[in-house]
Design a protein around this motif. Structure first.
Motif, short mmCIF file in Angstrom:
data_model
loop_
_atom_site.label_atom_id
_atom_site.label_comp_id
_atom_site.label_asym_id
_atom_site.label_seq_id
_atom_site.Cartn_x
_atom_site.Cartn_y
_atom_site.Cartn_z
N VAL A 126 -3.13 2.78 -4.32
CA VAL A 126 -4.15 2.18 -3.55
C VAL A 126 -2.81 1.56 -2.13
CG1 VAL A 126 -5.69 0.78 -3.15
CG2 VAL A 126 -5.68 2.27 -5.04
N TYR A 127 -3.57 2.15 -0.66
CA TYR A 127 -3.10 1.34 -0.20
C TYR A 127 -3.69 0.26 0.82
CZ TYR A 127 -0.54 0.38 4.80
OH TYR A 127 0.07 0.32 5.44
N ALA A 128 -3.83 -0.82 0.79
CA ALA A 128 -4.44 -1.52 1.32
C ALA A 128 -3.72 -2.91 2.30
CB ALA A 128 -4.98 -2.42 -0.37
N PRO A 129 -3.20 -2.28 2.45
CA PRO A 129 -2.49 -3.36 4.07
C PRO A 129 -3.66 -4.58 4.71
CG PRO A 129 -3.19 -1.71 5.47
CD PRO A 129 -4.00 -1.37 3.66
N THR A 130 -3.25 -5.46 5.26
CA THR A 130 -3.84 -6.70 5.93
C THR A 130 -4.30 -5.84 7.28
OG1 THR A 130 -3.97 -8.63 6.35
CG2 THR A 130 -2.37 -8.07 6.05
N TRP A 131 -4.63 -7.51 7.86
CA TRP A 131 -5.33 -7.09 9.57
C TRP A 131 -4.31 -7.42 10.37
CZ3 TRP A 131 -8.23 -10.59 12.59
CH2 TRP A 131 -7.96 -11.74 12.01
N GLU A 132 -3.81 -7.63 11.60
CA GLU A 132 -2.90 -8.09 12.80
C GLU A 132 -3.78 -9.44 12.66
OE1 GLU A 132 -6.56 -6.53 15.42
OE2 GLU A 132 -5.97 -6.64 12.90
N ARG B 181 -5.76 6.15 -2.07
CA ARG B 181 -6.64 5.95 -1.74
C ARG B 181 -6.75 4.96 -0.78
NH1 ARG B 181 -11.19 4.05 -5.31
NH2 ARG B 181 -11.17 5.95 -6.26
N TYR B 182 -7.03 4.71 0.21
CA TYR B 182 -6.79 3.69 1.77
C TYR B 182 -7.74 2.70 1.43
CZ TYR B 182 -6.58 2.05 6.14
OH TYR B 182 -6.52 1.03 7.18
N ARG B 183 -7.49 1.18 1.37
CA ARG B 183 -8.23 0.18 1.28
C ARG B 183 -7.92 -0.45 3.12
NH1 ARG B 183 -12.62 -2.22 -1.48
NH2 ARG B 183 -13.18 -4.38 0.42
N PRO B 184 -8.46 -0.68 3.88
CA PRO B 184 -7.93 -2.24 4.62
C PRO B 184 -8.84 -2.85 4.82
CG PRO B 184 -9.45 -0.85 5.50
CD PRO B 184 -9.43 0.48 4.55
N HIS B 185 -8.36 -3.75 4.94
CA HIS B 185 -9.09 -5.55 5.19
C HIS B 185 -10.18 -5.22 5.93
CE1 HIS B 185 -9.13 -9.50 6.75
NE2 HIS B 185 -9.07 -9.92 5.24
N ALA C 31 -11.99 -5.86 -6.79
CA ALA C 31 -12.34 -5.84 -8.73
C ALA C 31 -12.48 -4.38 -8.61
CB ALA C 31 -12.61 -6.78 -8.94
N VAL C 32 -13.45 -3.72 -8.10
CA VAL C 32 -13.51 -2.23 -7.74
C VAL C 32 -12.44 -1.34 -7.56
CG1 VAL C 32 -15.06 -0.25 -7.65
CG2 VAL C 32 -15.98 -2.86 -8.20
N THR C 33 -12.05 -2.05 -6.00
CA THR C 33 -11.18 -0.90 -6.36
C THR C 33 -9.51 -0.78 -7.14
OG1 THR C 33 -11.23 -0.66 -3.91
CG2 THR C 33 -9.48 -0.28 -4.00
N ALA C 34 -9.18 -2.09 -6.95
CA ALA C 34 -7.97 -2.80 -8.13
C ALA C 34 -8.31 -2.16 -10.12
CB ALA C 34 -8.04 -4.09 -7.85
N LEU D 227 -0.52 -0.32 -6.53
CA LEU D 227 -1.58 -0.84 -5.01
C LEU D 227 0.02 -0.63 -4.21
CD1 LEU D 227 -3.77 -2.54 -3.76
CD2 LEU D 227 -2.26 -4.74 -4.70
N VAL D 228 0.07 -0.03 -2.87
CA VAL D 228 0.93 -1.16 -1.65
C VAL D 228 -0.13 -1.80 -1.29
CG1 VAL D 228 2.38 -0.15 0.40
CG2 VAL D 228 2.40 1.56 -2.00
#
Length: 510
Positions: free
Chosen positions: A332-338, A369-373, A404-407, A413-414
């Motif tokens: 899962v790639y879960a970057p934060t926002w700006e 999977r992509y999980r953005p903020h 929690a569901v994604t994790a 995780l990235v």
């Protein structure tokens, strides 16, 4: 110029004037047409009706706004029994949401002019259409005015405040969740619903935005909302209440000043971001953090938060999972926002986001999977562009799915420097953080201790292969450091809910 025009149009629409202006322009055009096809007397009659239609449209829009405001009472509630309080019946939908019906008087007016033009034999019909146009315009305004007068006579706003206040007094809440954020930030509040529900106490959610209130259909316990500080100051509360604050806000002052409340900042994530040691935290009676690392952040920041005011409770919303990660392995790639500041490296999206996803998609044997903020792309066009490009490639996790569901499904995780790290740590699985600043291992660990248990991915994606290898069950050289970080950042993750409950019981006396 385009942006200015759009802004003006948006503002007119907000105050209910955009339709009125369009109707006025249409009425002016119809009047001009009547001057070319009819007598002076007919043109004068058209002009009078046109003016009536235009004025009534503007008046109707204003009356709708007043009715909506009247019904958005100073104190609103959800999931609270309000005894015998019953608001007046809702206004007819045709009046409040005309969906094009506001153009009926205009259409009748135009039809009258066109019928007049067709010949003298139809002049009577044309006059009748003008009367219909005027009648529709007057009926619309009269109906809305009557509804507004009805609500005003019923003292709706006063009765609503009294009913909700009485219900709060009967509930006698001992734990408040107080939230002053925007609709887009509701995830900060929702993450505390389950931990608070598991306490078995009498919780109450207090929000300071009508828009936020409208969105909270999923709240598992009572919710009240008010935009007025005076209304919050007058809430009937028990002699001692624990108030939990997930986010800093100037509006928090309305509850901080209440003598009955013991105020605790619980935050909406435990991370190395500057906000995890915000000077605003000095205003609370206590600050609850996840583990020793969170305590050190406040000590190192030297912002005036006393060490004895900081208490470690873990992360009760992320319980240790029983299930295994997905098969085949899921990264899962879960970057934060700006972020709100000007740090160009707050998010990795514009630096390595697209290349990272492309490389993962090209890796055989793994899912991506992509999980953005939730706020991704709100301020920075470069972040938004990278985000949209990734969504076009692989889609995104639905915003309503809890982290929690994604994790729980992720094999690895990235993510960026954010609370997502601490939310993933209880799963004791490999993770990586992009080093877009080029700080290297020593620099990243010193500046961002939460990266110490994971892989680093360089701007050239160096390190990604090592993460993939650990994900697919080959070699994981970060395991020992990760487990040391888990203890430092969270304590024992399996006891988080118990520690949270014990902290609540300590404050409330059992």
């Amino acid at each position: 110029m385009i942006d200015t025009a759009q802004a003006v149009r948006s503002r007119l629409d907000q105050v209910g004037l955009e339709t009125a202006i369009l109707v006025a322009v249409a009425c002016l055009g119809i009047t001009a047409l009547s001057g070319r096809v009819g007598t002076a007397g007919f043109t004068a009659a058209v002009a009078v009706v046109a003016a009536l239609v235009a004025v009534s449209t503007a008046a109707a829009d204003r009356l709708r706004a007043l009715l909506t405001r009247m019904r958005r009472t100073p104190l609103r509630s959800r999931n609270l029994p309000l005894a015998d309080f019953r608001p007046p019946r809702l206004p007819p939908r045709l009046l409040m949401e005309p969906a094009g019906a506001e153009w009926l008087p205009v259409a009748a007016l135009l039809a009258g002019v066109l019928v007049w033009r067709s010949g003298t034999a139809h002049h009577g019909v044309a006059i009748a259409l003008l009367v219909v146009s005027a009648g529709l315009a007057v009926a619309r305004v009269t109906g809305l005015a009557a509804l507004l007068a009805r609500d005003h006579r019923s003292k709706l706003r006063t009765r609503a405040v009294a009913a909700v206040s009485q219900a709060v007094a009967q509930l006698a809440p001992d734990v408040l969740l107080y939230f002053s954020g925007s609709v887009e930030e509701l995830y900060q509040l929702r993450m505390w619903f389950e931990p608070v529900a598991r306490l078995g106490r009498r919780p109450l959610v207090v929000v300071r935005s009508d828009a936020a209130m409208d969105e909270l259909h999923d709240a598992p316990f009572p919710v009240i909302s008010s935009v007025y500080n005076g209304t919050i100051a007058a809430l009937p509360l028990p002699a001692k209440v624990l108030t939990l604050f997930p986010t800093h806000s100037g509006n928090n002052l309305s509850m901080l000043r209440r003598p009955e409340t013991y105020c605790v900042f619980i935050g909406h994530g435990d991370s190395d971001k500057p906000d995890s040691a915000n000077p605003y935290a000095r205003v609370y009676d206590e600050v609850w953090v996840a583990g020793p690392l969170g305590r050190r952040r406040y000590a190192d920041a030297a912002i005036g938060v006393r060490n004895d005011a900081v208490h470690e409770i873990g992360r009760p919303q992320f319980l240790v999972p029983a299930e295994a990660p997905a098969k085949p392995p899921l990264i899962v790639y879960a970057p934060t926002w700006e972020g709100w500041g000007d740090d160009p490296h707050h998010s990795s999206l514009p630096h390595v986001g697209e290349a990272l996803v492309d490389a993962l998609l090209a890796t055989p044997g793994v899912q991506v999977r992509y999980r953005p903020h939730p706020l991704t792309g709100r301020r920075d066009p470069a972040v938004r562009k990278a985000h949209e490009a990734i969504v076009r490639r692989i889609g995104r996790v639905p915003a309503e799915e809890p982290m929690a569901v994604t994790a729980a499904a992720a094999s690895a995780l990235v993510c960026d420097v954010s609370s997502v790290v601490s939310e993933y740590l209880p799963y004791d699985r490999p993770y990586a953080v992009p080093d877009t600043r080029g700080l290297g291992r020593r620099g990243m660990t010193r500046s961002y201790p939460s990266t110490s248990g994971g892989f680093l991915i360089g701007a050239d994606l160096a390190g990604l292969d090592a993460l993939v290898a650990a994900t697919t069950g080959r070699r994981d050289p970060t395991k020992r450091a990760r487990r040391a970080l888990i203890a430092d950042a969270l304590g024992d993750p399996s006891t988080s809910q118990e520690r949270f409950a014990a902290a609540v019981a300590r404050v409330l006396g059992g």
